[in-house]
Design an enzyme around this catalytic site. Structure first.
Site, short mmCIF file in Angstrom:
data_model
loop_
_atom_site.label_atom_id
_atom_site.label_comp_id
_atom_site.label_asym_id
_atom_site.label_seq_id
_atom_site.Cartn_x
_atom_site.Cartn_y
_atom_site.Cartn_z
N LYS A 128 0.87 -1.18 0.00
CA LYS A 128 0.00 0.00 0.00
C LYS A 128 0.90 1.22 0.00
O LYS A 128 2.02 1.16 0.52
CB LYS A 128 -0.86 0.01 1.26
CG LYS A 128 -2.08 0.89 1.15
CD LYS A 128 -3.27 0.07 0.70
CE LYS A 128 -4.50 0.93 0.49
NZ LYS A 128 -5.68 0.10 0.24
N ASP A 168 -6.99 4.33 -4.49
CA ASP A 168 -7.61 4.16 -3.17
C ASP A 168 -8.25 5.52 -2.87
O ASP A 168 -8.47 6.31 -3.81
CB ASP A 168 -6.54 3.78 -2.13
CG ASP A 168 -7.14 3.28 -0.82
OD1 ASP A 168 -7.65 2.14 -0.79
OD2 ASP A 168 -7.13 4.02 0.18
O1 2IT Z 1 -8.10 -1.61 -0.45
C1 2IT Z 1 -8.00 -2.12 -1.59
O2 2IT Z 1 -8.22 -3.33 -1.76
C2 2IT Z 1 -7.63 -1.27 -2.73
N1 2IT Z 1 -7.40 -0.09 -2.52
C3 2IT Z 1 -7.51 -1.84 -4.09
C4 2IT Z 1 -6.12 -2.27 -4.38
C5 2IT Z 1 -5.87 -2.69 -5.80
O3 2IT Z 1 -4.70 -3.03 -6.06
O4 2IT Z 1 -6.76 -2.70 -6.64
#
Ligand code: 2IT
Length: 444
Positions: A128, A168
């Site tokens: 993340k 996100d």
């Molecule tokens: O919290 C999550 O699952 C997302 N922000 C999506 C992450 C993604 O790689 O699509």
């Protein structure tokens, strides 16, 4: 030392290491609290120090993001990428642009993402990233300059086989476009190094809808375990971002009636239920006051949460710890049957305890909101194959993946003596797959 004592000692030591990292410890404690039977049956995880290794991110990148506003003034933000675990595949997870972003919040989100991605059955590790930059109130060119500066550093650390960011909070298709453009410029390489791209240049259809649709599919599956369905059920959704809007849309399509929703300014009570065609557009525009003025059967409640409104199904889809013990008590008192999380850790541990003690259906976000990253995985597959799938094809995969996550939660919970406990099932299923891959790959 018995397993229980080992785990409690483990948690104490963790909390002592970084006492300020409260949400990260909350996420770790939640997972650890459900692992006792797995560790008892598999002492190798303790011997090989799998937990100690799993709570330590493989890498945290922290960097300076300087950019100029439209008046020429210089601003400096902080950029981060937490590359948590790559046992199952390249790091995968979103980029959050919001003033609340810190290393702690991203560590928590990347830890959760590792388990969530494991549950999708796709070959994805967990990561993340983000910045304390807020896109609200910025012009498009300011956002572009910021995104380019962010990538000027981050491009060194990501790539199609290494780490694939996505959107996100505060980071949608526009920001992904700017970041992808700069990444391509610097690397001279057009690969699917980001997901959440626009469908006309490599994105997957249904990616924006995927998290919300997945939440509704999951809620439907949960109710089905009690021979029930969404038909005629009153529902409440918090958050009117991407996840909230598409949760409302799909719940309604599956027969539910969304009577309450909320955002930063307050909440709406709409006894007749949101009309997916006429009214959802106003929710999407983000003005709840305007909604109440236009649709006079609804009431705007300034600065009030929605959880006091009686409902059968509650889907918190806003931010972490938004739903506390008092909210949980109200939901239980008013006869709520199912709480299906659409965001990451929106319910406090006390709220979760209240739901579980009351025996209602409760699913953690890492299971029920995995539809978004699942379709990101499908976007990567389409990019590798250089094909585009139709909405219907992607939707079919999404449903299949949500069904399989639902089944895994139930199967693992039952196998370890915790029947019907989605939180335990999700943690155990997610954990085992990552832990076994780590054992296979040796001490790295
Ligand atoms: O919290 C999550 O699952 C997302 N922000 C999506 C992450 C993604 O790689 O699509």
């Amino acid at each position: 030392m018995d397993t229980q004592a080992y785990l409690s000692d483990f948690l104490t030591k963790q909390a002592q290491k970084d006492p300020a990292q409260k949400v990260f410890h909350q996420a770790v404690s939640e997972v650890i609290s459900t692992l006792t039977p797995v560790l008892e049956q598999n002492p190798i995880y303790i011997k090989e120090k799998i937990l100690e290794r799993m709570v330590e991110p493989e890498r945290i990148i922290s960097f300076r993001v300087p950019w100029q506003d439209d008046k020429g003034e210089i601003h400096v933000n902080r950029g981060f990428r937490v590359q948590f675990n790559s046992a199952l595949g390249p790091y995968k997870g979103g980029i959050r642009f919001h003033q609340t972003v810190t290393a702690d919040s991203l560590k928590f989100l990347a830890f959760e993402q590792t388990f969530k991605n494991s549950l999708t059955t796709l070959p994805l590790g967990g990561g993340k990233g983000g910045s304390d930059f807020d896109t609200r109130g910025k012009s498009a060119s300011e956002v572009m300059r910021f995104c380019h500066s962010f990538i000027n550093e981050l491009y060194h650390h990501i790539g199609y086989h290494t780490d694939i960011p996505a959107g996100d909070l505060g980071c949608g298709a526009r920001e992904i476009g700017y970041m992808f453009g700069q990444y391509k410029k610097l690397t001279n390489d057009f690969t699917g190094a980001f997901t959440g791209k626009k469908p006309n240049w490599g994105g997957s259809l249904l990616r924006p809808e995927a998290t919300g649709y997945g939440v509704a599919y999951f809620a439907q599956n949960m109710l089905a375990t009690r021979s029930d369905s969404l038909k005629g059920k009153t529902c409440i959704v918090s958050g009117t971002g991407n996840v909230g809007i598409y949760t409302i849309e799909k719940l309604t399509e599956l027969g539910g009636k969304v009577v309450g929703f909320m955002d930063y300014d307050g909440s709406i009570y709409d006894q007749s239920g949101v009309d997916a065609e006429k009214e959802l557009v106003f929710v999407r525009r983000g003005s709840l006051k305007e909604y109440a003025q236009k649709f006079t059967h609804s009431v705007f409640r300034p600065h009030q949460k929605t959880w006091d409104i009686a409902c059968d199904v509650a889907c918190p889809t806003a931010c972490e710890n938004e739903l506390n013990a008092d909210d949980a008590k109200l939901l239980v008192k008013n006869g709520c049957k199912c709480v299906c999380e659409g965001s990451n850790m929106p319910c406090t541990p006390e709220a979760v305890d209240i739901f579980q003690q009351a025996g209602l259906l409760y699913s953690p976000g890492k299971a029920s909101n995995a539809g978004g990253v699942a379709v990101s995985g499908l976007e990567m597959t389409q990019n590798s194959m250089r094909v585009y799938w139709t909405r219907e094809e992607v939707d079919q995969y999404l449903r299949r993946i949500m069904n399989s996550i639902h089944t895994s939660c139930l199967t693992y919970a039952e196998e370890y003596g915790l029947k019907g406990n989605y939180m335990a099932g999700a943690n155990i299923a997610g954990f085992k797959k990552v832990a076994d891959a780590m054992l296979d790959q040796g001490l790295v």
